[in-house]
Design a protein around this motif. Structure first.
Motif, mmCIF file in Angstrom:
data_model
loop_
_atom_site.group_PDB
_atom_site.id
_atom_site.type_symbol
_atom_site.label_atom_id
_atom_site.label_comp_id
_atom_site.label_asym_id
_atom_site.label_seq_id
_atom_site.Cartn_x
_atom_site.Cartn_y
_atom_site.Cartn_z
ATOM 1 N N ARG A 1 33.672 50.463 48.773
ATOM 2 C CA ARG A 1 33.941 49.519 47.669
ATOM 3 C C ARG A 1 33.885 50.170 46.292
ATOM 4 O O ARG A 1 34.292 49.550 45.316
ATOM 5 N N MET B 1 42.089 51.520 49.499
ATOM 6 C CA MET B 1 42.931 50.640 48.710
ATOM 7 C C MET B 1 43.209 51.358 47.403
ATOM 8 O O MET B 1 42.276 51.921 46.799
ATOM 9 N N PHE C 1 44.769 51.003 43.521
ATOM 10 C CA PHE C 1 45.147 50.061 42.478
ATOM 11 C C PHE C 1 45.794 50.795 41.316
ATOM 12 O O PHE C 1 45.264 51.786 40.813
ATOM 13 N N PHE D 1 45.085 45.080 36.336
ATOM 14 C CA PHE D 1 45.234 45.717 37.641
ATOM 15 C C PHE D 1 46.352 45.081 38.451
ATOM 16 O O PHE D 1 46.588 43.868 38.371
ATOM 17 N N GLY D 2 47.018 45.910 39.263
ATOM 18 C CA GLY D 2 47.895 45.373 40.285
ATOM 19 C C GLY D 2 47.061 44.861 41.451
ATOM 20 O O GLY D 2 45.832 44.998 41.456
ATOM 21 N N LYS D 3 47.741 44.290 42.450
ATOM 22 C CA LYS D 3 47.005 43.686 43.566
ATOM 23 C C LYS D 3 46.617 44.692 44.638
ATOM 24 O O LYS D 3 45.898 44.343 45.565
ATOM 25 N N GLY D 4 47.096 45.916 44.510
ATOM 26 C CA GLY D 4 46.638 46.970 45.396
ATOM 27 C C GLY D 4 47.574 47.268 46.553
ATOM 28 O O GLY D 4 48.353 46.419 46.988
ATOM 29 N N TYR E 1 34.468 41.691 36.642
ATOM 30 C CA TYR E 1 35.633 41.345 37.439
ATOM 31 C C TYR E 1 35.174 40.671 38.726
ATOM 32 O O TYR E 1 34.080 40.901 39.204
ATOM 33 N N GLN F 1 36.767 40.358 42.759
ATOM 34 C CA GLN F 1 37.791 40.869 43.658
ATOM 35 C C GLN F 1 37.861 39.997 44.886
ATOM 36 O O GLN F 1 36.878 39.849 45.621
ATOM 37 N N GLY G 1 43.616 41.569 44.048
ATOM 38 C CA GLY G 1 43.251 42.644 43.143
ATOM 39 C C GLY G 1 41.973 42.327 42.396
ATOM 40 O O GLY G 1 41.130 41.552 42.862
ATOM 41 N N LEU G 2 41.825 42.890 41.207
ATOM 42 C CA LEU G 2 40.667 42.615 40.367
ATOM 43 C C LEU G 2 41.092 41.688 39.239
ATOM 44 O O LEU G 2 42.067 41.958 38.542
ATOM 45 N N VAL H 1 33.529 39.397 45.670
ATOM 46 C CA VAL H 1 32.825 40.618 45.302
ATOM 47 C C VAL H 1 32.977 40.796 43.795
ATOM 48 O O VAL H 1 34.094 40.750 43.271
#
Lengths: 115, 114
Positions: free
Chosen positions: A43, A89, A91, A105-108, B35, B37, B42-43, B88
């Motif tokens: 994480r 992941m 990002f 941020f993008g969604k990954g 943030y 998640q 995403g964040l 999270v």
């Protein structure tokens, strides 16, 4: 408002091969920064590479490099010689150089490495 | 340097309970962020602070409050937890704009609201 789009929710690559992750963004600003962050199963968010918009030269960090196309608003990440530890992941992120606020941020994209 | 730390790492709350998440950084960063998640999202920025004593709303501020009484600490409060706040939570910090732009992240707090 700025947006960041990662169109590939998941990708797979064979170990030792090369893979490219896509990212596009939308902005009316000319001065900004772009980032790729890696989030492994632990994480923890880890910065992989950073690109300043005013620099024409593409950033590189060992096996990681970017293809920054400012006019096309595209910022892809290339991983060469993929390793099992690259599974994570990823990002893509954007930050204005002129505003005192956040990174967008993008969604990954989840990257799987096949042994 | 410890970098960015978050307390606690895990927490389970019942609906309606309150709690505070603590973020601490020892890098003398001016900016701090919270943030959340969620899978496929995403964040998303909840609140942020550009300096001691200042806070601002991010993308998803409803149901959360924050405080930055000391430069090194940024607290995120949930006054009445809801199942939709299961997520999270990440804290991050960065220097002000003329030094560096990357954000340094904490290890995250997994919160479950039942």
């Amino acid at each position: 408002a700025q947006t960041v789009t990662q169109s590939q929710p998941e990708m797979s690559v064979q170990e030792a091969e090369t893979v490219t992750l896509s990212c596009t963004y939308d902005t009316s600003e000319s001065d900004y920064y772009l980032f790729w962050y890696k989030q492994p199963p632990s994480r923890q968010m880890i910065l992989v590479i950073r690109q300043e918009a005013y620099k024409q030269q593409n950033a590189t960090e060992n096996r990681f490099s970017v293809n920054f196309q400012k006019a096309a608003k595209s910022f892809s990440l290339k991983i060469s010689d993929s390793q099992l530890g690259d599974a994570a992941m990823y990002f893509c992120a954007y930050r204005s150089a002129n505003r005192d606020d956040k990174i967008i941020f993008g969604k990954g994209t989840r990257l799987h490495i096949l042994p | 340097n410890a970098g960015v730390t978050q307390t606690p790492k895990f927490r389970v709350l019942k609906t309606g309970q309150s709690m505070t998440l603590l973020c601490a950084q020892d890098m003398n960063h001016e900016y701090m962020y919270w943030y959340r998640q969620d899978p496929g999202m995403g964040l998303r920025l909840i609140h942020y602070s550009v300096g001691e004593g200042t806070t601002a709303k991010g993308e998803v501020p409803d149901g959360y409050n924050v405080s930055r009484l000391k430069k090194q600490n940024f607290l995120l409060g949930l006054e009445s937890a809801a199942p939709s706040q299961t997520s999270v939570y990440f804290c991050a910090s960065s220097y002000r704009r003329y030094y560096s732009y990357e954000q340094y992240f904490g290890p995250g707090t997994r919160l479950t609201v039942t």
